[in-house]
Design an enzyme around this catalytic site. Structure first.
Site, PDB file in Angstrom:
ATOM      1  N   TYR A  51      58.108 -24.613  -1.682  1.00  0.00           N
ATOM      2  CA  TYR A  51      56.772 -24.989  -1.195  1.00  0.00           C
ATOM      3  C   TYR A  51      56.465 -26.453  -1.495  1.00  0.00           C
ATOM      4  CZ  TYR A  51      55.981 -19.876  -1.099  1.00  0.00           C
ATOM      5  OH  TYR A  51      56.071 -18.516  -0.875  1.00  0.00           O
ATOM      6  N   HIS A 109      63.997 -16.176  -4.258  1.00  0.00           N
ATOM      7  CA  HIS A 109      63.157 -16.248  -3.058  1.00  0.00           C
ATOM      8  C   HIS A 109      63.697 -15.389  -1.899  1.00  0.00           C
ATOM      9  CE1 HIS A 109      60.084 -19.129  -1.021  1.00  0.00           C
ATOM     10  NE2 HIS A 109      60.024 -17.935  -0.488  1.00  0.00           N
TER      11      HIS A 109
HETATM   12  N1  LIG Z   1      58.246 -14.603  -0.772  1.00  0.00           N
HETATM   13  C1  LIG Z   1      58.184 -15.100   0.427  1.00  0.00           C
HETATM   14  O1  LIG Z   1      59.186 -15.245   1.135  1.00  0.00           O
HETATM   15  C2  LIG Z   1      56.849 -15.505   0.977  1.00  0.00           C
HETATM   16  C3  LIG Z   1      56.704 -15.782   2.348  1.00  0.00           C
HETATM   17  C4  LIG Z   1      55.436 -16.114   2.825  1.00  0.00           C
HETATM   18  C5  LIG Z   1      54.361 -16.188   1.958  1.00  0.00           C
HETATM   19  N2  LIG Z   1      54.535 -15.947   0.616  1.00  0.00           N
HETATM   20  C6  LIG Z   1      53.391 -16.006  -0.351  1.00  0.00           C
HETATM   21  O2  LIG Z   1      52.323 -15.218   0.155  1.00  0.00           O
HETATM   22  C7  LIG Z   1      51.154 -16.034   0.224  1.00  0.00           C
HETATM   23  C8  LIG Z   1      50.204 -15.547   1.308  1.00  0.00           C
HETATM   24  O3  LIG Z   1      50.784 -15.619   2.581  1.00  0.00           O
HETATM   25  P1  LIG Z   1      50.427 -16.760   3.673  1.00  0.00           P
HETATM   26  O4  LIG Z   1      49.986 -17.975   2.974  1.00  0.00           O
HETATM   27  O5  LIG Z   1      51.616 -16.852   4.560  1.00  0.00           O
HETATM   28  O6  LIG Z   1      49.269 -16.158   4.547  1.00  0.00           O
HETATM   29  P2  LIG Z   1      48.035 -15.131   4.379  1.00  0.00           P
HETATM   30  O7  LIG Z   1      47.568 -15.090   2.962  1.00  0.00           O
HETATM   31  O8  LIG Z   1      48.414 -13.876   5.065  1.00  0.00           O
HETATM   32  O9  LIG Z   1      46.966 -15.852   5.307  1.00  0.00           O
HETATM   33  C9  LIG Z   1      46.413 -17.105   4.970  1.00  0.00           C
HETATM   34  C10 LIG Z   1      45.458 -17.471   6.109  1.00  0.00           C
HETATM   35  O10 LIG Z   1      44.380 -16.524   6.125  1.00  0.00           O
HETATM   36  C11 LIG Z   1      43.146 -17.216   6.028  1.00  0.00           C
HETATM   37  N3  LIG Z   1      42.237 -16.422   5.179  1.00  0.00           N
HETATM   38  C12 LIG Z   1      42.336 -16.193   3.850  1.00  0.00           C
HETATM   39  N4  LIG Z   1      41.335 -15.424   3.418  1.00  0.00           N
HETATM   40  C13 LIG Z   1      40.577 -15.142   4.504  1.00  0.00           C
HETATM   41  C14 LIG Z   1      39.377 -14.411   4.687  1.00  0.00           C
HETATM   42  N5  LIG Z   1      38.781 -13.783   3.667  1.00  0.00           N
HETATM   43  N6  LIG Z   1      38.853 -14.346   5.932  1.00  0.00           N
HETATM   44  C15 LIG Z   1      39.451 -14.985   6.990  1.00  0.00           C
HETATM   45  N7  LIG Z   1      40.590 -15.708   6.857  1.00  0.00           N
HETATM   46  C16 LIG Z   1      41.145 -15.784   5.629  1.00  0.00           C
HETATM   47  C17 LIG Z   1      43.456 -18.551   5.374  1.00  0.00           C
HETATM   48  O11 LIG Z   1      42.491 -19.487   5.791  1.00  0.00           O
HETATM   49  P3  LIG Z   1      41.959 -20.665   4.838  1.00  0.00           P
HETATM   50  O12 LIG Z   1      43.150 -21.239   4.136  1.00  0.00           O
HETATM   51  O13 LIG Z   1      41.281 -21.593   5.776  1.00  0.00           O
HETATM   52  O14 LIG Z   1      40.992 -20.053   3.854  1.00  0.00           O
HETATM   53  C18 LIG Z   1      44.850 -18.840   5.913  1.00  0.00           C
HETATM   54  O15 LIG Z   1      44.789 -19.451   7.178  1.00  0.00           O
HETATM   55  C19 LIG Z   1      51.732 -17.433   0.462  1.00  0.00           C
HETATM   56  O16 LIG Z   1      50.779 -18.467   0.317  1.00  0.00           O
HETATM   57  C20 LIG Z   1      52.861 -17.430  -0.534  1.00  0.00           C
HETATM   58  O17 LIG Z   1      52.383 -17.650  -1.845  1.00  0.00           O
HETATM   59  C21 LIG Z   1      55.760 -15.602   0.129  1.00  0.00           C
END
Ligand SMILES: NC(=O)c1ccc[n+]([C@@H]2O[C@H](COP(=O)([O-])OP(=O)(O)OC[C@H]3O[C@@H](n4cnc5c(N)ncnc54)[C@H](OP(=O)(O)O)[C@@H]3O)[C@@H](O)[C@H]2O)c1
Length: 282
Positions: A51, A109
Site C-alpha cells: 500500500y 498478502h
Molecule cells: N488482503 C487483501 O488482499 C486486501 C485487498 C483489498 C483490501 N484489503 C483491505 O480491506 C480494506 C477495505 O477494503 P477497500 O478499501 O478495498 O474498500 P471498502 O472498505 O469495501 O470500501 C471503501 C469505500 O467505501 C466508502 N465507504 C466507507 N464507509 C462508507 C459508508 N458508511 N457509507 C458509504 N460509503 C462508505 C469509502 O468512501 P470514503 O473513503 O469516501 O469514506 C470508500 O470509497 C482495505 O482498505 C485494505 O485494508 C485487503
C-alpha cells in the site's frame, strides 16, 4: 468514541472486530484520515507494504494521543519477499518504516501458488513470531489447499485468513473452511470498494431502512454476526463514525440469508482477483 467489540483468535489474542483499512490512504491526507479514525475509536489499523503507506501509518501512531500499546498494527508481506531470508528482512524493514518494535498481526498478502514459495514465507512468519517481531501471524487470500500445505509443513495454523468478502462475493465456503481449521476470517472490501453498487442494492437498502441504519452498517452486521472481522476503509469522517456505530442492532437469520442470496459467485469479485491466478505487482 465508540468501543468496538473484540474477537479472539486461536493463539489467545483479542482483536477489535472492526479494522481500519488503508488502501489508497496515503500522504498528508491519509495521515489525517488515520488520525481521525483513531479519534473515532478504531484501534486496529490494516496496512501492507504494497500500500506504500507504512511510513504514514507510523507517523499517525506517533502523532496520535492514543498510546502505542492501545493500537494494533497489522501489515502484510509482499510477493517479492516470499523466500525465507527476504521475508525476515522485509518484516524488519517494515517495522523500521513504521517505527515500532513488533507487529500485533502480520499476514502473507497473497499465496502466489505459481511461485511455490508461500510455505517458505510462512516458516519465516512462524520464526519471526518466535523472535518477538510479530504477536499474531496469519495469511490473506489463501485457499483451503494453501492452508493445508502450510499447516502440514510447519504444524502451525494461521490465526486469521483475510479474504475478499462482500454481499456480491460472500465467499461463504471459504469462511466455513477457515472455521473448520480454527482460523478467523477477515473480510476485505466489505463495501465493494465503490467498484460495485452493493451500497445501492435494494435488498440491503430495505433491510437498512427497517433498522433505521445505513447499507454500510447492515453489511458490517452481516460480517460481525458471521464472526468475520470487518476490514473497512473510509476517508470521510461521517463514514468512519457510522461504520463503528453498529453494536446496537442485530440482523435476523432471515435477513442474513437474504444478503447471502445476493452472491454472484466468481462474477461478483470486485476486480477478478482469484488467489490461484492473481500475481502481485512487485
Ligand atoms: N488482503 C487483501 O488482499 C486486501 C485487498 C483489498 C483490501 N484489503 C483491505 O480491506 C480494506 C477495505 O477494503 P477497500 O478499501 O478495498 O474498500 P471498502 O472498505 O469495501 O470500501 C471503501 C469505500 O467505501 C466508502 N465507504 C466507507 N464507509 C462508507 C459508508 N458508511 N457509507 C458509504 N460509503 C462508505 C469509502 O468512501 P470514503 O473513503 O469516501 O469514506 C470508500 O470509497 C482495505 O482498505 C485494505 O485494508 C485487503
Amino acid at each position: 468514541m465508540t468501543h468496538i467489540q473484540e474477537i479472539q483468535v486461536n493463539d489467545g489474542s483479542h482483536f477489535p472486530s472492526i479494522a481500519f483499512g488503508t488502501v489508497n490512504v496515503k500522504g498528508a491526507h491519509g495521515l489525517n484520515d488515520v488520525l481521525t479514525a483513531i479519534e473515532a475509536g478504531y484501534r486496529l489499523i490494516d496496512t501492507s507494504t504494497n500500500y506504500n503507506n507504512e511510513g504514514m501509518v507510523g507517523e499517525a501512531i506517533r502523532r496520535s494521543s492514543v498510546p502505542r500499546e492501545e493500537l494494533m498494527i497489522s501489515s502484510k508481506l509482499p510477493g517479492a519477499a516470499h523466500s525465507y531470508d527476504k521475508a525476515i528482512q522485509m518484516i524488519q524493514e517494515s517495522l523500521y518504516r513504521i517505527g515500532i518494535d513488533h507487529f500485533d498481526k502480520y499476514l502473507i498478502h497473497w499465496p502466489l501458488p505459481k511461485r511455490e514459495k508461500y510455505d517458505e514465507a510462512w516458516q519465516a512468519l512462524v520464526d519471526a513470531q518466535k523472535f518477538g517481531l510479530i504477536k499474531t501471524i496469519g495469511v490473506s487470500n489463501f485457499l483451503p489447499e494453501h492452508l493445508d500445505r502450510i499447516i502440514e509443513k510447519t504444524g502451525v495454523t494461521p490465526a486469521t485468513n483475510q479474504i475478499e468478502r462482500h454481499p456480491y462475493f460472500n465467499n461463504n465456503e471459504l469462511v466455513e473452511e477457515n472455521k473448520k481449521r480454527g482460523i478467523l476470517t477477515e473480510s476485505w472490501s466489505p463495501l465493494g470498494r465503490e467498484i460495485n453498487d452493493v451500497l445501492e442494492n435494494e435488498t440491503i437498502k430495505n433491510i437498512a431502512e427497517k433498522h433505521d441504519k445505513s447499507p454500510a452498517q447492515v453489511i458490517a452486521r452481516w460480517n460481525l454476526q458471521n464472526v468475520c472481522l470487518h476490514v473497512v476503509k473510509a476517508s470521510n469522517h461521517i463514514h468512519q463514525q457510522e461504520n463503528l456505530n453498529v453494536f446496537d442492532f442485530e440482523l435476523s437469520d432471515t435477513e442474513i440469508k437474504e444478503i447471502d442470496g445476493l452472491d454472484k459467485g466468481e462474477a461478483g469479485r470486485v476486480e477478478g482477483q482469484h488467489p490461484n491466478e492473481y500475481e502481485e505487482f512487485d
